[in-house]
Design a protein around this motif. Structure first.
Motif, PDB file in Angstrom:
ATOM      1  N   LYS A 139      60.171  18.900  77.214  1.00 57.06           N
ATOM      2  CA  LYS A 139      61.418  19.641  77.082  1.00 57.06           C
ATOM      3  C   LYS A 139      61.182  21.137  77.304  1.00 57.06           C
ATOM      4  O   LYS A 139      60.053  21.626  77.172  1.00 57.06           O
ATOM      5  CB  LYS A 139      62.025  19.378  75.711  1.00 57.06           C
ATOM      6  N   PRO A 140      62.224  21.874  77.628  1.00 57.96           N
ATOM      7  CA  PRO A 140      62.079  23.312  77.851  1.00 57.96           C
ATOM      8  C   PRO A 140      61.522  24.024  76.627  1.00 57.96           C
ATOM      9  O   PRO A 140      61.832  23.675  75.484  1.00 57.96           O
ATOM     10  CB  PRO A 140      63.510  23.769  78.154  1.00 57.96           C
ATOM     11  N   ASP A 141      60.695  25.005  76.894  1.00 56.83           N
ATOM     12  CA  ASP A 141      60.107  25.826  75.842  1.00 56.83           C
ATOM     13  C   ASP A 141      60.942  27.099  75.729  1.00 56.83           C
ATOM     14  O   ASP A 141      60.903  27.954  76.612  1.00 56.83           O
ATOM     15  CB  ASP A 141      58.656  26.151  76.200  1.00 56.83           C
ATOM     16  N   ASN A 142      61.726  27.191  74.672  1.00 54.67           N
ATOM     17  CA  ASN A 142      62.634  28.329  74.514  1.00 54.67           C
ATOM     18  C   ASN A 142      61.914  29.530  73.907  1.00 54.67           C
ATOM     19  O   ASN A 142      61.447  29.464  72.772  1.00 54.67           O
ATOM     20  CB  ASN A 142      63.823  27.937  73.633  1.00 54.67           C
ATOM     21  N   GLN A 143      61.809  30.584  74.689  1.00 55.06           N
ATOM     22  CA  GLN A 143      61.212  31.829  74.222  1.00 55.06           C
ATOM     23  C   GLN A 143      62.180  32.972  74.498  1.00 55.06           C
ATOM     24  O   GLN A 143      62.779  33.029  75.586  1.00 55.06           O
ATOM     25  CB  GLN A 143      59.887  32.085  74.924  1.00 55.06           C
ATOM     26  N   PRO A 144      62.371  33.862  73.541  1.00 51.06           N
ATOM     27  CA  PRO A 144      63.307  34.976  73.725  1.00 51.06           C
ATOM     28  C   PRO A 144      62.986  35.791  74.977  1.00 51.06           C
ATOM     29  O   PRO A 144      61.833  36.140  75.234  1.00 51.06           O
ATOM     30  CB  PRO A 144      63.105  35.817  72.455  1.00 51.06           C
ATOM     31  N   GLY A 145      64.009  36.046  75.770  1.00 49.65           N
ATOM     32  CA  GLY A 145      63.837  36.871  76.951  1.00 49.65           C
ATOM     33  C   GLY A 145      63.271  36.169  78.158  1.00 49.65           C
ATOM     34  O   GLY A 145      63.033  36.810  79.187  1.00 49.65           O
ATOM     35  N   LYS A 146      63.042  34.846  78.059  1.00 54.63           N
ATOM     36  CA  LYS A 146      62.482  34.105  79.181  1.00 54.63           C
ATOM     37  C   LYS A 146      63.377  32.931  79.546  1.00 54.63           C
ATOM     38  O   LYS A 146      64.108  32.409  78.708  1.00 54.63           O
ATOM     39  CB  LYS A 146      61.076  33.587  78.835  1.00 54.63           C
ATOM     40  N   VAL A 147      63.285  32.517  80.815  1.00 54.53           N
ATOM     41  CA  VAL A 147      64.025  31.342  81.259  1.00 54.53           C
ATOM     42  C   VAL A 147      63.453  30.118  80.553  1.00 54.53           C
ATOM     43  O   VAL A 147      62.232  29.936  80.475  1.00 54.53           O
ATOM     44  CB  VAL A 147      63.919  31.175  82.791  1.00 54.53           C
ATOM     45  N   ALA A 148      64.326  29.284  80.017  1.00 49.90           N
ATOM     46  CA  ALA A 148      63.884  28.103  79.263  1.00 49.90           C
ATOM     47  C   ALA A 148      63.423  27.008  80.220  1.00 49.90           C
ATOM     48  O   ALA A 148      64.239  26.329  80.845  1.00 49.90           O
ATOM     49  CB  ALA A 148      65.016  27.589  78.382  1.00 49.90           C
ATOM     50  N   ILE A 149      62.109  26.862  80.357  1.00 54.78           N
ATOM     51  CA  ILE A 149      61.535  25.828  81.207  1.00 54.78           C
ATOM     52  C   ILE A 149      60.430  25.113  80.447  1.00 54.78           C
ATOM     53  O   ILE A 149      59.953  25.592  79.415  1.00 54.78           O
ATOM     54  CB  ILE A 149      60.953  26.417  82.516  1.00 54.78           C
ATOM     55  N   ALA A 150      60.015  23.962  80.952  1.00 50.44           N
ATOM     56  CA  ALA A 150      58.896  23.238  80.354  1.00 50.44           C
ATOM     57  C   ALA A 150      57.610  24.032  80.580  1.00 50.44           C
ATOM     58  O   ALA A 150      57.382  24.579  81.661  1.00 50.44           O
ATOM     59  CB  ALA A 150      58.778  21.851  80.969  1.00 50.44           C
ATOM     60  N   SER A 151      56.774  24.104  79.562  1.00 49.60           N
ATOM     61  CA  SER A 151      55.551  24.900  79.621  1.00 49.60           C
ATOM     62  C   SER A 151      54.442  24.173  80.365  1.00 49.60           C
ATOM     63  O   SER A 151      54.094  23.029  80.032  1.00 49.60           O
ATOM     64  CB  SER A 151      55.083  25.229  78.195  1.00 49.60           C
ATOM     65  N   GLY A 152      53.853  24.846  81.343  1.00 50.43           N
ATOM     66  CA  GLY A 152      52.729  24.269  82.059  1.00 50.43           C
ATOM     67  C   GLY A 152      51.535  24.027  81.167  1.00 50.43           C
ATOM     68  O   GLY A 152      50.822  23.022  81.313  1.00 50.43           O
ATOM     69  N   GLN A 153      51.300  24.904  80.227  1.00 46.22           N
ATOM     70  CA  GLN A 153      50.162  24.748  79.325  1.00 46.22           C
ATOM     71  C   GLN A 153      50.350  23.556  78.395  1.00 46.22           C
ATOM     72  O   GLN A 153      49.384  22.870  78.049  1.00 46.22           O
ATOM     73  CB  GLN A 153      49.946  26.037  78.523  1.00 46.22           C
ATOM     74  N   GLN A 154      51.579  23.284  77.999  1.00 47.24           N
ATOM     75  CA  GLN A 154      51.836  22.107  77.173  1.00 47.24           C
ATOM     76  C   GLN A 154      51.619  20.827  77.968  1.00 47.24           C
ATOM     77  O   GLN A 154      51.103  19.832  77.451  1.00 47.24           O
ATOM     78  CB  GLN A 154      53.261  22.173  76.620  1.00 47.24           C
ATOM     79  N   ILE A 155      51.993  20.856  79.230  1.00 55.44           N
ATOM     80  CA  ILE A 155      51.745  19.695  80.095  1.00 55.44           C
ATOM     81  C   ILE A 155      50.253  19.459  80.249  1.00 55.44           C
ATOM     82  O   ILE A 155      49.767  18.320  80.139  1.00 55.44           O
ATOM     83  CB  ILE A 155      52.408  19.905  81.474  1.00 55.44           C
ATOM     84  N   LEU A 156      49.500  20.522  80.485  1.00 57.51           N
ATOM     85  CA  LEU A 156      48.049  20.397  80.632  1.00 57.51           C
ATOM     86  C   LEU A 156      47.389  19.901  79.347  1.00 57.51           C
ATOM     87  O   LEU A 156      46.363  19.219  79.393  1.00 57.51           O
ATOM     88  CB  LEU A 156      47.442  21.745  81.030  1.00 57.51           C
ATOM     89  N   ALA A 157      47.968  20.234  78.205  1.00 62.34           N
ATOM     90  CA  ALA A 157      47.399  19.807  76.929  1.00 62.34           C
ATOM     91  C   ALA A 157      47.577  18.308  76.704  1.00 62.34           C
ATOM     92  O   ALA A 157      46.700  17.642  76.124  1.00 62.34           O
ATOM     93  CB  ALA A 157      48.033  20.587  75.777  1.00 62.34           C
ATOM     94  N   ASP A 158      48.703  17.751  77.155  1.00 65.49           N
ATOM     95  CA  ASP A 158      49.016  16.347  76.875  1.00 65.49           C
ATOM     96  C   ASP A 158      48.611  15.381  77.971  1.00 65.49           C
ATOM     97  O   ASP A 158      48.366  14.193  77.694  1.00 65.49           O
ATOM     98  CB  ASP A 158      50.508  16.191  76.594  1.00 65.49           C
ATOM     99  N   MET A 159      48.549  15.811  79.213  1.00 66.52           N
ATOM    100  CA  MET A 159      48.259  14.875  80.300  1.00 66.52           C
ATOM    101  C   MET A 159      46.903  14.185  80.150  1.00 66.52           C
ATOM    102  O   MET A 159      46.801  12.975  80.418  1.00 66.52           O
ATOM    103  CB  MET A 159      48.354  15.578  81.658  1.00 66.52           C
ATOM    104  N   PRO A 160      45.840  14.865  79.712  1.00 72.00           N
ATOM    105  CA  PRO A 160      44.566  14.135  79.526  1.00 72.00           C
ATOM    106  C   PRO A 160      44.677  13.003  78.524  1.00 72.00           C
ATOM    107  O   PRO A 160      44.012  11.972  78.662  1.00 72.00           O
ATOM    108  CB  PRO A 160      43.606  15.229  79.016  1.00 72.00           C
ATOM    109  N   VAL A 161      45.521  13.172  77.485  1.00 72.18           N
ATOM    110  CA  VAL A 161      45.723  12.116  76.497  1.00 72.18           C
ATOM    111  C   VAL A 161      46.404  10.915  77.145  1.00 72.18           C
ATOM    112  O   VAL A 161      46.008   9.760  76.930  1.00 72.18           O
ATOM    113  CB  VAL A 161      46.562  12.639  75.314  1.00 72.18           C
ATOM    114  N   LEU A 162      47.417  11.177  77.972  1.00 71.95           N
ATOM    115  CA  LEU A 162      48.105  10.086  78.656  1.00 71.95           C
ATOM    116  C   LEU A 162      47.173   9.366  79.623  1.00 71.95           C
ATOM    117  O   LEU A 162      47.156   8.133  79.692  1.00 71.95           O
ATOM    118  CB  LEU A 162      49.304  10.649  79.445  1.00 71.95           C
ATOM    119  N   LEU A 163      46.395  10.127  80.354  1.00 71.15           N
ATOM    120  CA  LEU A 163      45.507   9.533  81.361  1.00 71.15           C
ATOM    121  C   LEU A 163      44.386   8.717  80.725  1.00 71.15           C
ATOM    122  O   LEU A 163      43.839   7.814  81.356  1.00 71.15           O
ATOM    123  CB  LEU A 163      44.913  10.630  82.239  1.00 71.15           C
TER     124      LEU A 163
END
Length: 210
Positions: free
Chosen positions: A184-208
């Motif tokens: 889900k989008p990572d809501n941070q003040p002053g930034k466009v709400a998008i999914a975080s690349g670092q969060q994806i990198l943190a979880d993908m090894p677990v899925l794989l």
């Protein structure tokens, strides 16, 4: 003597606490931290899109790959370009994680304006390995809904500067072609709400590793 027993007891407690802490850290490394995982993998309906090379793209093209899927449109002023740039930034690391190539799929929900040629030009700006595809709304709507996302065109499309409302999550599709969850989008003040690349990198090894 009692002092030695007290010292020994303290050491045993410290060792026990240390072991519990280490076990908790190891367990964290095997658990998903950011992916909103669905209770059960979701099968997708039969679909046929046209990609940026004017080739058919359907269910069979999801098999044997992990696929990160994002819904949007090329005229999007903020979320779409920012998300694609974020995915491009982590793409080399994602490729190193997966045994089979991990693919990024951008599905345009604005077929009126997003021609094959425009999709090719748009997605190639971010990464030539990314896939961009679209279809008519009769195909797109049930497909996007099955992924757990939505889109809507609330304004008149007679004028070509209309906006499209759409989900900003990144959906994860497993090598069996099933949707398993979304970042889900990572809501941070002053930034466009998008999914975080670092969060994806943190979880993908677990899925794989499953």
């Amino acid at each position: 003597m009692s002092g030695n027993k007290f010292l020994l007891g303290g050491l045993l407690i410290a060792a026990l606490l240390g072991g519990l802490w280490l076990a908790s850290q190891q367990q964290k490394g095997t658990q998903l931290r950011y992916l909103q995982e669905y209770p059960q993998p979701r099968a997708l309906p039969e679909f046929s899109l046209r990609n940026q090379h004017d080739q058919a793209f359907g269910n069979a093209d999801l098999l044997g790959h992990w696929t990160l899927t994002f819904v949007g449109y090329t005229y999007c002023p903020d979320i779409c370009p920012t998300t694609l740039a974020e995915l491009n930034g982590i793409y080399p690391q994602l490729q190193q994680l997966a045994d089979s190539p991990l693919q990024v799929l951008f599905i345009s929900v604005d077929p009126k304006r997003d021609s094959v040629a425009r999709l090719n030009e748009y997605v190639s700006y971010f990464n030539q390995d990314f896939i961009a595809a679209t279809a008519g709304h009769d195909v797109l709507f049930p497909l996007v809904r099955a992924m757990g996302m939505m889109y809507g065109i609330s304004e008149s499309t007679e004028n070509d500067d209309y906006l499209v409302d759409h989900s900003a999550s990144i959906v994860v599709i497993n090598p069996q072609g099933q949707v398993i969850g979304r970042f889900k989008p990572d809501n941070q003040p002053g930034k466009v709400a998008i999914a975080s690349g670092q969060q994806i990198l943190a979880d993908m090894p677990v899925l794989l590793a499953r």
